[in-house]
Every structure is written in C-alpha cells, then in structure tokens.
Scaffold this active site. Structure first.
Site, PDB file in Angstrom:
ATOM      1  N   SER A 152      -1.906  13.118  -0.519  1.00 46.98           N
ATOM      2  CA  SER A 152      -2.391  12.192   0.524  1.00 46.98           C
ATOM      3  C   SER A 152      -3.225  12.881   1.593  1.00 46.98           C
ATOM      4  O   SER A 152      -2.957  12.754   2.797  1.00 46.98           O
ATOM      5  CB  SER A 152      -1.189  11.501   1.164  1.00 46.98           C
ATOM      6  OG  SER A 152      -0.379  10.956   0.165  1.00 46.98           O
ATOM      7  N   ARG A 161       8.286  14.064  -2.916  1.00 45.91           N
ATOM      8  CA  ARG A 161       9.078  13.273  -3.846  1.00 45.91           C
ATOM      9  C   ARG A 161       8.652  13.553  -5.283  1.00 45.91           C
ATOM     10  O   ARG A 161       7.455  13.644  -5.564  1.00 45.91           O
ATOM     11  CB  ARG A 161       8.852  11.789  -3.527  1.00 45.91           C
ATOM     12  CG  ARG A 161      10.033  10.894  -3.843  1.00 45.91           C
ATOM     13  CD  ARG A 161      10.003   9.637  -2.963  1.00 45.91           C
ATOM     14  NE  ARG A 161       8.764   8.920  -3.034  1.00 45.91           N
ATOM     15  CZ  ARG A 161       8.637   7.689  -3.554  1.00 45.91           C
ATOM     16  NH1 ARG A 161       9.679   7.061  -4.047  1.00 45.91           N
ATOM     17  NH2 ARG A 161       7.485   7.079  -3.546  1.00 45.91           N
ATOM     18  N   ASP A 173      -2.395   8.624  -1.689  1.00 45.38           N
ATOM     19  CA  ASP A 173      -1.256   7.696  -1.550  1.00 45.38           C
ATOM     20  C   ASP A 173      -1.712   6.252  -1.364  1.00 45.38           C
ATOM     21  O   ASP A 173      -1.077   5.311  -1.828  1.00 45.38           O
ATOM     22  CB  ASP A 173      -0.347   8.115  -0.384  1.00 45.38           C
ATOM     23  CG  ASP A 173      -1.094   8.250   0.936  1.00 45.38           C
ATOM     24  OD1 ASP A 173      -2.332   8.266   0.930  1.00 45.38           O
ATOM     25  OD2 ASP A 173      -0.423   8.358   1.986  1.00 45.38           O
TER      26      ASP A 173
END
Length: 917
Positions: A602, A539, A656
C-alpha cells in the site's frame, strides 16, 4: 444544697413535661428518617418530571433552565454591575474582578428600600424605580462615563430561553406588581433604563438569587455545583447534564437548573405531611395553594406558623393558662427573627419571656419552655424538609457522574440559614444521614447573590470572549460550498495531468497504471496466498475460492512490524516479511506447497506489469532504506531465496485500494471505484484505456491507482491549509509531501487536533492555560480518540475520562471545546475526501457519456469504518458535488488482503485464457 438539687430536678421535670406536651400536640410535624427518605424519593421523581419535555407542563417543580453553562475558572476580570431584586431590600453593586494570579474581588454596594406601593403597584413603575436607583448609584460612584455589563438577580420563577432574557411565571414572597407576569423582565428594565440617556449599560445575564449564590461560592471553591437559599423564600439550583434537559436543544456540557422547589407539593404530593397549621397559613397568604413547600420552610412563614400553633394551644388551655392577647391574634406578629432568638442556646428562655411579654402575654416558666420547643419543632421540620430535597439533588449529581462516592460543595445563603443559631448544624447533620455516600462541604456565601449575578456576568463575558477566539480557530476548518467545488475541480485537473504523458512527470496525483484489467466474474477457483503490507501490522492470508457460487473461505494471521524494522534496512524488512510467511505456512500445515501469491503493497509504486512494482516513495511512517526506486516484487523474491525454505509464484503486486475495489467488485459488478480512508488515504478506479497515455493500447479498461495523497503538493491547496496543517507537515517524516493525505487520513487527524489544543491552551482557552507534558508529546492524540470523543453515545463525563488518560485535567467546558475541535477536523477531512471522490465519479460519468451514472464505491479503512460521522459527511458531500451520480457505498468486509487474492485469481484466469487461445 438540697434545695438547689430539688430546684434543678423540678426544672428538668418541668422541661420534660412541657416538651412531651408539645410533642404530643405537634406529633405530625415530627418527621421520621423513613418519612424523610420517602420525601427525598418524591422530590427526585418531581425533578425528573420537571426536566421532561412532555411532563414539565404538569410538574410542580419547574426545573427551569437558566442558560448558565459555566462556573468561574479564576480567569475572569473586569468591572461589572449587579442588581438584586427579590428580598426586603433592593441592592446595587459594582464588582471589580481581577485575575492577578489569584482570585480577587472588590465590591462597592448600596441598598435601596422596596416600598410596598412600588412592589405591589404598577410593573412599569417598579422597573422605573429600579432604573432610577441604578442611575443614582452610578452617579454617586462616578461610573456614568463607562459602558458596563450588568447582571440582574431576580429572585422569582422565570422561564428563560437565553441567559439575558426571562419571562416572569409568577410573583412570590410579598411582590405583586401588576402587568409583569408573562413578560420579559429584562426588556422591561432595558426600556426603563432608556429614559436615562446618560446610562450605558448592557444586561448580559438574568440570574435567580440561588444561581447567584452558587456562582459566588464557585468563585472561591470550583467544586461548588449546588446553590441553596433558605431566607425569606427558599430555593435550590444545581448543575445538570444537558443530555437530561429535554427543554433545551443540545446534549453537550452542563447547565444550571433553577429547581423552584418552593412549589414542591402544589400538586398535592405533600398532603400527608402538611398539618392544619400549614393549611391555615396558606389560606391567609397572598398566593393560596401555591409555594406549599416554601410555606413549610422559609423565613417568611416560620414565625407565622409558630403564632398559629401558640394561638391554638392557648385556646386549648395548653398555654398561658388559656389566656390569649389581642397581639397573638394579629397576623405576622411573630417573625422568624423572634423564632431564632427564642432558640438561642443560653439566652433563649429569657428571649422567649421577653418576646411573649411584648405580645401582651404573661408566660410562666413552663410556658416559655413549651413555646421554645414549639419553635424548635417548626424550625427543625424546616431543616428536615430542606435536607430531604437537597439530598435528592446530591443523589442526582452522584448518579449523573456515575460515582460511588460524590465530593461536592453546596453554596448556602439566606437570612434563616445565617441568623438561626441551630439551623445550619441541623441541616448538615440530616443531609449527611440521608446521603452517606456524599461528602458535602457547606460554604456560606459571604457576599450574597448580588455578587453571584456579577460573577455570572463576568463568566458570560469571559465565555463570550473565549467563544469568539475558539470560533475564529474552528472557522479555519469550515469549508464553504464554493471552496469544495473548487477542490473538486482542481482534483479533476490533476487527474487529467496524471494520465497524460507530457504532464505526468509534474502531476501531484500520479495516476499509476496497475495492469489490473479485469474484474472477478465468478469463475475463479483454487487456493491463493495473499500478503497485506500497509501499516504497522502485516497480514498473511490463505483464500480458497470455489467457482460458480462465489464462495470464499479465508484464513489469516496478523503479525506486528516493529518500528526498528519499518525504519531499518530494506533487507531487514523483507526478511521479516518472509519470516512471517514461513510462520503462517507452518501454522496452516502448507510448508512445501507452491501457491500463487498476490502482494498488497500500500505504497506508491510505478508498475510496468501486474507483477512488477517499483516503489516511488515510502509513506505512513515507513522509512526502510534501499527500497525507493527498487522493484518490491524482486526484493520479496530475493528474500524468499535467502530463506531457501519454500518457493511461491508471485502473480500480482497490488495497492490496498485496488484490493478493496476487487473485493467489493466480487459482490457487486457496478463497483468500479475503491476508496481507503484509514491510516492513509487513497483512491483507485477503472479508467478507459484510451485515456491512459502511459500504457499502450486503447481497448478496454485498466485500474488506475490515483495516489491522491500527493494532491496539493504543488501548492494548489494552500488557500485552505491552516497553520496547524503546516506544523503537522513540518514535523512529519516527509515534509512537503502527501499534503492532501495529511488533511484527510487517520495518521494525521489526531496530530492536527493536538496542535490546535496546544494553541488554544497557550491562549488560555483550555486546560486553565496549562500545557501538560503529555500534550507536548507528538502522536499522543491518536485518531481513535477522535472517534471515541465524537461518539453520540458518549457523555461528556466519558470524554473527560479519555482526556484524563492523556494527562489532560479538563473541565466540562474544556471537554465541549475538545469535542468541537475533533468535529471540525474530522468534518473537513470527510468533506475533502468527498470532493475528491466527486471529481472521480463525475469523470466516469462524462467518459461514458451518461446523463446519470449508477456506480458503486468499495470502501475500507478504520477512519471510514469506526468514526461516528465521517462516512455520513463524505457521502453527503459526494451527493452535493456530483448530483448526477447515484453512488452506492459498499464496505469491504475482508479488507484489501482478500482483494490481492482475487486479483491473483483473476490474473491466473486471464493467463489460462491466453494460453488456451
């Protein structure tokens, strides 16, 4: 020749005249299609009433749960005994069921009489007589040395609370034994059997004869889910969805409902249908006002109805020249076998003359034709009424299954259905006319309901044995309170190991410093770019923050990361990321803008500062080469340089989990913990600097990324790991690593379920022992299916549809087991997460020296968000294991990407403050 034609004409005319005469006299007994549809609707309403908890007490159709939850699947085997009490004879049966690849049943039986003095005498004597007959049968068949399970077919309305228990509600037919009503008939028979010391028999099931019929037919035809008896009495049963049975706890699966439809109309619902003959017959019966539907249908009453009609017609001068015989006045002189004989196709008229002559009457040809037509109207009405009620049941089955068209089988039994020459044909025709959207096969029960009781017992034995094996597997996933406390304490030890310089290298929970030292205070402002890499999607976000009002506007775009990129080279991965950034900037019209950027990455990283992160190892299916041991920020900068289109100020690389904590911390200042329960599983929290030996300085706090997915990699969780966990681990990209994550995260739960399903299928406990090719495929059982299957709103039918999508042809029972397996795996995952989180909040409480701690945990991840029970179980576990912590769970609405932008904003704010100082 002319004379022959004249005789034929005379006979046809005579027949027509007699038929018209009878039709006029019995006008009320002829039911139109419209009336039958109306009766069908009334019966549907009565069924609904009988199933409802509040309405059942006043319902005439009692809809009794039988606790028969499964039909035969062909894998039953063994020896079973069966008793059948309820008709004119009493039967004992030994059934040998063998699998041998095909359904095979061998039976030996013996009939015993049921004398009037026994069935209308004392209840104790009745059951002692039954026990004596059973003992006699077992001696004769040389079965005394064997311990055998027994099924009791008891053809009277009973209230059951379990399969092997039944309280008699009322006697029907000719039975009237005293002291039995309101008592458990299984206990009564068990007590009677105790007097025979050499009798070793276990009563496993109490079954109504109708249920027995359905089970007998279901052994031969798995589509059979309705049983109907039209004999001495009449009744029907069918498989109802548990979610509709308010009288029994639980929503899963199906249960056979014994409708006891003979009592339909006892509340006056059929008064407009009943005739004067029905009323007269009822008044002279053993149970006036009861079983009114049965009295219009069953073999016990049809002959008597015909007698009453003939007597009335004779009195009116419409038959026998107005003469009546003394025999015609005697109740019970015309039996249903006589009615059947009179309606036979060719010899019917001759039979009619003979039967009427035996009654002391002198019938003319016209009388015989009229009497034969009376029999036809009475038996046709019986078939019509049965068809209307059966059509209501079939409609209910179709609606339960949400089908446009139902294909099903109805198991049939009963002397009236078997011996009457026209009855089956009439019943089938009317049923098909009333429910044109149901394809119905009518299957005659060859061996009667007694074999059915043995089949119920065989199924009960099979289900019992299978249940033990399934429970044994599910027990592996049940964690005791003691085990959860142990896991919490082990996690606490690992947290401390990870924070200390000496033990850190050996720690499985890496406790990585993130260099995030502050939380948002509301003064942050400006435009920030954020990247979010952590799963199969990547994203890019633009965040505009206006200071003071805590107002954030976000724009984002999602890009796929193909498998060949995830597992290609590091250069290919970072070039792909930069390509996505370029597409986003183009899309937003920001091509030349130089923006501060936060990178949510992450994966486990060792950080030396907020903008430096060395990848320790890939997780979650990533395998890009030349990345482990490298600084991912440098790799991103290199890729931006190679592109040579724009320049970005990479301010922070964050996990994350940290992003989730920051997002929630922007809304709630008590938020000091971040939890991700999604594809992967991780936790971060604000730790006192004095406890972090890996970083210089003792003042303030720093966020620690625990990387707790590696908890247990040193073997400390081996006592709770199952063979299925080991199989999942061995088949993963990183065997021996991330063991805690493999028991708690979305990426692996579906795979654990798949391994269990394969094992249960190999044991013959699921999917008829057939492992489909789809089930052999790794990763086919995604965690989203767990969430769907465990949804409280989802009926079993929908569970079956999900399994069908996976190429698994499941029965209702299979679907229940799959749902249980999913529940056991996801519950353990939530409890393990809860135990880990309890360790962290307890640590925070002790570090701050509080008696009670009020703290907020920011949470993100598809498993937590989408699974119907995960969040609740996790929260309950934390409450139990950290009782002195008041933990609030706050869902991170915009995910970890927004957190990266906020960290970037906080870092920029702190940089600015340092410059100003």
């Amino acid at each position: 020749m002319f004379a022959v034609h004249l005789m034929a004409f005379y006979f046809t005319k005579l027949k027509e005249d007699q038929i018209k005469k009878v039709d006029r006299f019995l006008y009320h007994m002829r039911l139109s299609d419209e009336t039958l549809l109306d009766i069908m609707a009334r019966f549907q309403a009565e069924m609904q009433k009988g199933l409802g908890k509040d309405t059942n007490p006043t319902a005439s159709v009692k809809m009794l749960p039988t606790f028969v939850r499964a039909i035969p699947d062909g894998s039953e085997n063994g020896e079973f005994l069966s008793l059948d009490l309820g008709g004119s004879k009493f039967r004992v049966l030994k059934v040998q069921v063998s699998e041998e690849g095909k359904r095979n049943v061998q039976m030996e039986s013996q009939f015993y009489p049921t004398p009037n003095e026994i069935i209308r005498g004392n209840g104790t004597e009745l059951f002692e007589y039954v026990a004596d007959c059973l003992a006699d049968f077992m001696k004769t068949k040389d079965l005394m040395q064997k311990k055998l399970p027994l099924g009791l077919t008891f053809s009277f309305p009973c209230k059951q609370t379990k399969l092997e228990e039944g309280v008699l509600l009322s006697w029907t037919k000719k039975f009237k034994a005293r002291g039995v009503q309101g008592t458990d008939v299984v206990s009564s028979l068990t007590n009677a059997m105790r007097k025979h010391k050499d009798l070793d028999v276990d009563i496993l099931a109490l079954v109504n004869d109708t249920v027995g019929t359905m089970m007998t037919c279901a052994y031969d035809d798995p589509y059979c889910e309705v049983g109907v008896i039209i004999g001495t009495g009449t009744n029907a049963c069918y498989m109802e969805d548990m979610s509709n049975i308010e009288l029994v706890e639980g929503d899963e699966g199906r249960m056979c409902i014994n409708t006891e439809w003979g009592a339909f109309g006892d509340d006056g619902a059929l008064e407009d249908i009943r005739t004067e003959f029905d009323q007269e017959l009822d008044l002279g019966s053993l149970n006036p006002g009861k079983q009114l539907f049965e009295k219009m249908i069953s073999g016990l009453y049809l002959g008597e109805l015909v007698r009453l009609i003939l007597l009335k017609m004779a009195k009116a001068g419409l038959l026998f020249g107005g003469k009546k015989s003394s025999a015609l006045h005697i109740k019970g002189k015309i039996e249903t076998r006589h009615v059947a004989a009179m309606e036979k196709y060719k010899e019917g008229l001759a039979n009619t003359r003979e039967i009427l002559t035996d009654l002391g009457l002198e019938p003319s040809e016209a009388d015989c034709i009229a009497v034969q037509h009376v029999c036809t109207i009475v038996s046709f009405r019986s078939a019509n009424l049965c068809a209307a009620a059966l059509a209501a049941i079939l409609t209910r089955l179709r609606e339960n299954k949400k089908l446009v068209r139902l294909h099903t089988t109805v198991g049939m039994d009963g002397t009236l259905y078997k011996i009457h020459p026209q009855y089956p044909k009439r019943l089938h025709k009317v049923v098909r006319k009333l429910v044109p959207n149901c394809d119905v096969r009518f299957l005659l029960s060859e061996s009667g309901s007694t074999k059915g009781a043995a089949m119920v017992t065989a199924v009960a034995s099979r289900v019992q044995a299978q249940r033990k094996q399934i429970d044994k597997v599910l027990a592996l996933f049940r964690l005791t309170q003691e085990q959860l406390v142990g896991i919490r304490d082990k996690m606490r030890v690992e947290l401390e190991y990870g924070l200390k310089r000496d033990t850190h290298p050996l720690a499985t929970v890496k406790m990585l410093p993130t260099y995030v030292c502050g939380m948002p205070d509301g003064t942050e402002k400006g435009k920030f770019l954020a990247l979010d890499l952590g799963g199969t999607n990547f994203r890019v976000l633009l965040m505009k923050i206006r200071s003071g009002r805590r107002s954030v506007r976000m724009y984002n775009k999602i890009f796929a990361i193909p498998l060949e990129i995830m597992q290609g080279t590091g250069e290919e991965l970072f070039d792909h990321i930069v390509q996505c950034i370029a597409d986003f900037l183009d899309y937003m019209g920001l091509k030349g803008a130089q923006l501060p950027l936060g990178f949510t990455f992450s994966f486990p990283c060792r950080q030396a500062s907020i903008d430096k992160g060395t990848l320790i190892e890939w997780t979650k299916g990533f395998k890009a080469t030349d990345c482990e041991g490298e600084d991912v920020v440098d790799m991103l900068r290199e890729a931006i340089k190679r592109r040579n289109e724009f320049d970005l100020d990479i301010v922070a690389v964050v996990n994350d989990t940290v992003g989730t904590m920051m997002t929630c911390g922007y809304e709630d200042r008590n938020c000091e913990v971040g939890l991700i329960a999604g594809t992967g599983s991780n936790m971060c929290y604000m730790e006192e600097m004095r406890n972090i030996e890996l970083v210089e300085g003792d003042e303030g706090k720093m966020c620690i990324n625990t990387e707790w997915g590696g908890f247990g990699d040193n073997g400390c969780l081996d006592d709770i790991r199952t063979q299925y966990d080991k199989e999942v681990d061995e088949g993963s990209l990183n065997p021996g690593k991330q063991r805690y994550e493999k028991m708690t995260s979305g990426m692996y739960l579906g795979e654990i379920v798949r391994q269990i399903l394969i094992d249960l299928t190999k044991q013959g406990l699921l999917f008829r022992g057939q492992i489909s090719e789809r089930l052999r495929t790794r990763g086919i059982f995604e965690t989203k299916f767990l969430s769907q299957i465990e949804s409280d709103r989802l009926a079993l039918l929908q569970v079956r549809k999900i399994l069908q999508q996976l190429g698994l042809d499941s029965t209702c029972e299979d679907s229940i087991v799959v749902k249980e397996v999913c529940g056991a795996v996801s519950r353990r995952a939530a409890e393990l997460c809860g135990a880990g989180l309890a360790a962290i909040v307890e640590k925070r409480r002790e570090d701050q020296g509080f008696e009670h701690l009020k703290i907020t945990v920011g949470v993100d991840g598809t498993l937590y968000k989408l699974h119907p029970h995960f969040s609740r179980i996790l929260q309950e576990t934390v409450k139990e294991l950290a009782p002195r912590c008041d933990v609030t769970f706050m869902l991170s609405e915009d995910g970890s990407g927004k957190g990266a932008a906020l960290i970037t904003a906080v870092a920029k704010r702190l940089q600015q403050a340092r410059r100003e100082n």
